[in-house]
Motif scaffolding. Sequence first.
Motif, PDB file in Angstrom:
ATOM      1  N   SER A  46     -55.207  19.070 -33.202  1.00  0.00           N
ATOM      2  CA  SER A  46     -54.310  19.138 -34.355  1.00  0.00           C
ATOM      3  C   SER A  46     -52.852  18.876 -33.978  1.00  0.00           C
ATOM      4  O   SER A  46     -51.980  18.866 -34.847  1.00  0.00           O
ATOM      5  N   TRP A  47     -52.582  18.676 -32.669  1.00  0.00           N
ATOM      6  CA  TRP A  47     -51.212  18.453 -32.217  1.00  0.00           C
ATOM      7  C   TRP A  47     -51.020  17.101 -31.523  1.00  0.00           C
ATOM      8  O   TRP A  47     -49.973  16.469 -31.670  1.00  0.00           O
ATOM      9  N   THR A  48     -51.994  16.651 -30.729  1.00  0.00           N
ATOM     10  CA  THR A  48     -51.800  15.429 -29.953  1.00  0.00           C
ATOM     11  C   THR A  48     -53.142  14.832 -29.557  1.00  0.00           C
ATOM     12  O   THR A  48     -54.165  15.532 -29.520  1.00  0.00           O
ATOM     13  N   GLY A 104     -39.431  23.265 -35.022  1.00  0.00           N
ATOM     14  CA  GLY A 104     -40.593  22.532 -34.533  1.00  0.00           C
ATOM     15  C   GLY A 104     -41.894  23.245 -34.842  1.00  0.00           C
ATOM     16  O   GLY A 104     -42.889  22.614 -35.243  1.00  0.00           O
ATOM     17  N   TRP A 105     -41.909  24.595 -34.676  1.00  0.00           N
ATOM     18  CA  TRP A 105     -43.130  25.349 -34.994  1.00  0.00           C
ATOM     19  C   TRP A 105     -43.463  25.253 -36.485  1.00  0.00           C
ATOM     20  O   TRP A 105     -44.621  25.037 -36.856  1.00  0.00           O
ATOM     21  N   THR A 107     -42.585  23.005 -38.691  1.00  0.00           N
ATOM     22  CA  THR A 107     -42.887  21.656 -39.190  1.00  0.00           C
ATOM     23  C   THR A 107     -44.054  21.014 -38.451  1.00  0.00           C
ATOM     24  O   THR A 107     -44.404  19.866 -38.739  1.00  0.00           O
ATOM     25  N   HIS A 108     -44.645  21.743 -37.488  1.00  0.00           N
ATOM     26  CA  HIS A 108     -45.788  21.238 -36.724  1.00  0.00           C
ATOM     27  C   HIS A 108     -45.414  19.959 -35.985  1.00  0.00           C
ATOM     28  O   HIS A 108     -46.199  19.001 -35.921  1.00  0.00           O
ATOM     29  N   HIS A 109     -44.209  19.933 -35.414  1.00  0.00           N
ATOM     30  CA  HIS A 109     -43.679  18.741 -34.773  1.00  0.00           C
ATOM     31  C   HIS A 109     -43.690  18.961 -33.259  1.00  0.00           C
ATOM     32  O   HIS A 109     -42.818  19.622 -32.679  1.00  0.00           O
ATOM     33  N   LEU A 110     -44.681  18.356 -32.551  1.00  0.00           N
ATOM     34  CA  LEU A 110     -44.844  18.585 -31.120  1.00  0.00           C
ATOM     35  C   LEU A 110     -43.634  18.139 -30.321  1.00  0.00           C
ATOM     36  O   LEU A 110     -43.173  18.866 -29.430  1.00  0.00           O
ATOM     37  N   TRP A 111     -43.091  16.968 -30.591  1.00  0.00           N
ATOM     38  CA  TRP A 111     -42.036  16.441 -29.724  1.00  0.00           C
ATOM     39  C   TRP A 111     -40.711  17.151 -29.935  1.00  0.00           C
ATOM     40  O   TRP A 111     -39.847  17.145 -29.046  1.00  0.00           O
ATOM     41  N   LEU A 112     -40.527  17.798 -31.093  1.00  0.00           N
ATOM     42  CA  LEU A 112     -39.363  18.663 -31.268  1.00  0.00           C
ATOM     43  C   LEU A 112     -39.500  19.891 -30.370  1.00  0.00           C
ATOM     44  O   LEU A 112     -38.527  20.363 -29.774  1.00  0.00           O
ATOM     45  N   LEU A 113     -40.725  20.383 -30.237  1.00  0.00           N
ATOM     46  CA  LEU A 113     -40.987  21.507 -29.330  1.00  0.00           C
ATOM     47  C   LEU A 113     -40.798  21.082 -27.868  1.00  0.00           C
ATOM     48  O   LEU A 113     -40.276  21.850 -27.051  1.00  0.00           O
TER      49      LEU A 113
END
Length: 634
Positions: A46-48, A104-105, A107-113
């Motif tokens: 669900s992330w990458t 990031g958490w 918005t479910h945005h991996l690269w922001l994390l």
Amino acid sequence: MSQPNQFSLLKQRRFAPFFWTQFLGAFNDNLFKTALIVVITFDALSWTNLEPSLVTNLIPGLFILPYVLFSATAGQLADKFDKAGLTRCVKWLEVAIMVVAGIGWMTHHLWLLVAAVVGMGIHSTLFGPVKYAYLPQHLKKEELIGGNGVTEMGTFVGILAGEILGAILVVMQPHGLYFEAGATIFVAVIGLLVSYRIPPSPAPSPELKVDWNFVAESVRNLRFSSKNRVVFQSMLGNSWFWFYGAVLLAQLPVYSKDYLHGDHGAFVMLLTVFSLGVGSGSLLCERLSGGKVEIGLVPFGSIGLTIFGADLYFASNAFAISGAALAGTSADVMTLLGHHGIWRILFDFLMIGMFGGFFIVPLFALIQLRADPAHISRTIAGMNILNALFMVAAAGMAIVLLGQGLTIPQLFLVTALLNALVAVYIFSLVPEFLMRFLAWLLIHTVHRVHTVNAERIPSEGAAVLVCNHVSYVDAIVIGAIAPRPIRFVMDHRIFKTPFLGWIFRTARAIPIAPAKEDPWLMEKAYIDIAQALHEGDIVCIFPEGQLTRDGEINPFKGGIAKIIERSQVPVIPLALRGLWGHLLSRNKENIFNRAFHAGLRSKLALAVGQPVAPQDVTPDGLREDVAKLRGDWK
């Protein structure tokens, strides 16, 4: 003399606010990173689309990348500005980074994390030189081991607590990601508030002009540190520990899932045991070192890292058989603990952590003690650069070897064997580490040594020690008690004794011979003694000129007067008690009786007298002082 408990520092403002600030920083780093690694490992799709093992090795690499780029600048800033003010700036940066991570958490945005991971790497890079340069500025020399031990314990407890909470919060449904985001921002704010209690810490070099060229400054830092051989090799040893730890910890999520067949709780369990090991090892350093910087613990720690790292490979293979029924499951902690094979694995992780504490704490204290005080933050920054390079190399090695088909247990074995090779290399370059280990081992296994007024041996400056001469191990016992290396003057025949002679050469002992036997060697010895004292070393001589044959103190020869005539330094009398009758003394009893005359853990004592001014030194006066110190106990 009784030493204050190291935990008493936690009640003092000079240490407590700093301790809690760094504790909360370590806690928050791992609260965030662990949550991200758990999500990538156990909810990857669900992330990458990347392989979990690649991402879990990549994230630590990205975290420490800023250490390579910005450590040199961070070291300059820590030497130029007040460390308390600089810490508060770093904590404000942490709050901003955690706000970005929170977005990031949510918005479910991996690269922001991932960007926040790099940000926290910058945060840690800026704080690193401040952290380890702060301690020698506010602690006494005799408090450095205890202070470093408590700090390392706090760091790893913070890591442990952050890892546990991060792994728990992020999988809580349906609001785990929101809990994680809120928790990291909250902890960052608390850390910022605590940092305002840190007392002023004046800059050692406020006139320093910051060079923003990080490449040139990094090279300059490392070149400067390399001039002090012991400090530089200690830096390399410290960096090697982070290499070892980076390889081990980066594999834990996948190891827990694929080899132990556990859920995320298995990952947390391994982290818990490892962190408890490091914390306990760090605290035990204070007790095992007797309150001084005891670098003899470093080889001891290295041996444990190799033994238990290698055993982890065999324990993992054994568990693959005993835990075969768990294959294809996601067993919880209680299910795993029901398989006896897991206990050996947990013990290995505990011991790796504990011996890691023995390895790392004395190295930190030695660097703080022997580095140039005006350059200490930049020295720490140079060490952080090396740490970063070693950790990047660790991530690279893991990715390459795993890509070539090695299993994670095999990677553990390779790392343990590399540790043995690196240890041999470092200790061959700086034999002082190994020599101190052998001395430490002697007085903690074969003997129990009680000291009387040992603090009278100066931690810096030139001095001559004089002592009664009872056995072939006198120098080893004295050297193990002293706070720094001693140049011993000894009979050239004892200097050539098999095995012990190697130790004496390693310790840079000075051989001497009677004038009628070898006048050239005698004169060379006096020149070497004068040179050592001129360089600020401590020199120890046994003025009797030979081992006692009856346990009594023989007349002191006139060599001590000749030494003091050339070098006007204080003379400190010492007295060894309890070595007469030792297997390596000249007692004429049956050798079997001598071997067991006092039992395995025989009690010895070393008493230290008041320094004698150079103008008051006479051989007879010093013999009388030593005799009074020794008393009737031979």
